[in-house]
Motif scaffolding. Structure first.
Motif, PDB file in Angstrom:
ATOM      1  N   CYS A   1      -5.073  -0.991  -5.239  1.00 13.17           N
ATOM      2  CA  CYS A   1      -4.992   0.321  -5.896  1.00 13.17           C
ATOM      3  C   CYS A   1      -6.319   1.071  -5.866  1.00 13.17           C
ATOM      4  N   SER A   2      -7.357   0.448  -5.356  1.00 17.22           N
ATOM      5  CA  SER A   2      -8.644   1.126  -5.188  1.00 17.22           C
ATOM      6  C   SER A   2      -8.851   1.576  -3.747  1.00 17.22           C
TER       7      SER A   2
ATOM      8  N   GLU B   1       0.088   5.666 -13.494  1.00 14.74           N
ATOM      9  CA  GLU B   1       0.842   4.495 -13.060  1.00 14.74           C
ATOM     10  C   GLU B   1       0.015   3.629 -12.118  1.00 14.74           C
ATOM     11  N   LEU B   2      -0.787   4.262 -11.290  1.00 12.06           N
ATOM     12  CA  LEU B   2      -1.629   3.527 -10.345  1.00 12.06           C
ATOM     13  C   LEU B   2      -2.661   2.681 -11.088  1.00 12.06           C
ATOM     14  N   CYS B   3      -3.252   3.261 -12.121  1.00 11.86           N
ATOM     15  CA  CYS B   3      -4.238   2.513 -12.918  1.00 11.86           C
ATOM     16  C   CYS B   3      -3.580   1.355 -13.659  1.00 11.86           C
ATOM     17  N   SER B   4      -2.357   1.561 -14.141  1.00 11.49           N
ATOM     18  CA  SER B   4      -1.641   0.483 -14.831  1.00 11.49           C
ATOM     19  C   SER B   4      -1.324  -0.650 -13.865  1.00 11.49           C
ATOM     20  N   LEU B   5      -0.866  -0.309 -12.677  1.00 11.10           N
ATOM     21  CA  LEU B   5      -0.564  -1.321 -11.668  1.00 11.10           C
ATOM     22  C   LEU B   5      -1.820  -2.076 -11.267  1.00 11.10           C
TER      23      LEU B   5
ATOM     24  N   LEU C   1       0.822  -1.203   0.000  1.00  7.27           N
ATOM     25  CA  LEU C   1       0.000   0.000   0.000  1.00  7.27           C
ATOM     26  C   LEU C   1       0.857   1.252   0.000  1.00  7.27           C
ATOM     27  N   VAL C   2       1.930   1.230   0.767  1.00  6.11           N
ATOM     28  CA  VAL C   2       2.843   2.374   0.794  1.00  6.11           C
ATOM     29  C   VAL C   2       3.506   2.555  -0.565  1.00  6.11           C
ATOM     30  N   ILE C   3       3.898   1.448  -1.198  1.00  6.66           N
ATOM     31  CA  ILE C   3       4.523   1.515  -2.526  1.00  6.66           C
ATOM     32  C   ILE C   3       3.558   2.163  -3.517  1.00  6.66           C
TER      33      ILE C   3
END
Length: 242
Positions: free
Chosen positions: A38-39, A23-27, A13-15
């Motif tokens: 990521c949600s 980038e968050l959506c890709s991950l 979560l920290v990462i």
């Protein structure tokens, strides 16, 4: 074993919290584990408040008779406000397109667009996404620069960096203004016409103070008219009226 199963949830979560939205959506598309992580509200509440620090989300939602941010989820809330800001930016874009004729804009319409933009509550990131783009005429880029500097108080260095990233820092604008002729020995001299050609980057760095002063004041006192143009006039035209 998938490697994410060996990563403690709190560490993952920290990462993820250090990532930006793309980038968050890709991950989040990598696996079910990352999609759920990521949600997390922990991530999206920070992204929302960082992007729109002046907005009281709960107050805005309650006044519009919608659910509270806790029930809605911060990711959904972020997406909602992204769409809201995109719509508001589109309204300003349409206004400028309606007012501009053959690539030029009178200063009254320019200041009207600035006023409209100030009422939208667009944040700096919104301006970068919706106005700092090569798809728009440089007049809209200029209005975005003006709003960031004087409406949001963004440091000039940050504005210049955003212009450079968007590849519009070297785009040029012409501003022409007419001044009432001075009185000399009982006679009023001819009205003066001045013209300046400049880049958005130079304007943001306060290298065109006279031009910015004219844009801020508009057509008042001795200034009879101000015209902002995306057309780069010929050198002969500029030399005659400078």
């Amino acid at each position: 074993m998938p490697w994410e199963l060996a990563v403690p949830y709190d560490v993952a979560l920290v990462i993820a919290s250090f990532l930006q939205v793309p980038e968050l959506c890709s991950l989040g598309s990598c696996s079910r584990f990352w999609r759920e992580l990521c949600s997390s509200d922990f991530i999206w509440v920070s992204l929302s408040r960082e992007r729109w620090p002046s907005i009281d989300f709960c107050d805005e939602i309650v006044r519009s008779d919608e659910r509270t941010s806790e029930n809605m989820g911060w990711k959904v809330l972020y997406i909602k406000w992204h769409k809201v800001m995109a719509g508001r930016a589109t309204g300003v874009v349409q206004l400028v397109k309606q007012c501009s004729q053959s690539g030029s804009l009178e200063v009254a319409d320019y200041l009207r667009a600035i006023k409209e933009l100030c009422s939208t509550k667009l944040a700096f990131r919104d301006v970068q996404l919706f106005l700092f783009t090569t798809e728009h005429d440089v007049l809209l880029n200029l209005i975005g620069v003006h709003y960031c500097l004087f409406g949001l108080g963004v440091p000039a260095e940050d504005v210049c960096k955003a212009l450079s990233i968007s590849h519009i820092s070297e785009r040029q604008v012409c501003v022409r203004w007419w001044k009432l002729g001075r009185w000399f020995q009982g006679f009023r001299l001819r009205d003066e016409s001045r013209c300046r050609r400049f880049t958005l980057g130079n304007l943001a760095m306060a290298k065109e103070e006279e031009v910015m002063g004219v844009l801020l004041r508009g057509a008042i006192h001795e200034v009879l008219r101000v015209q902002i143009s995306s057309r780069i006039e010929s050198p002969s035209w500029v030399s005659i009226h400078s």
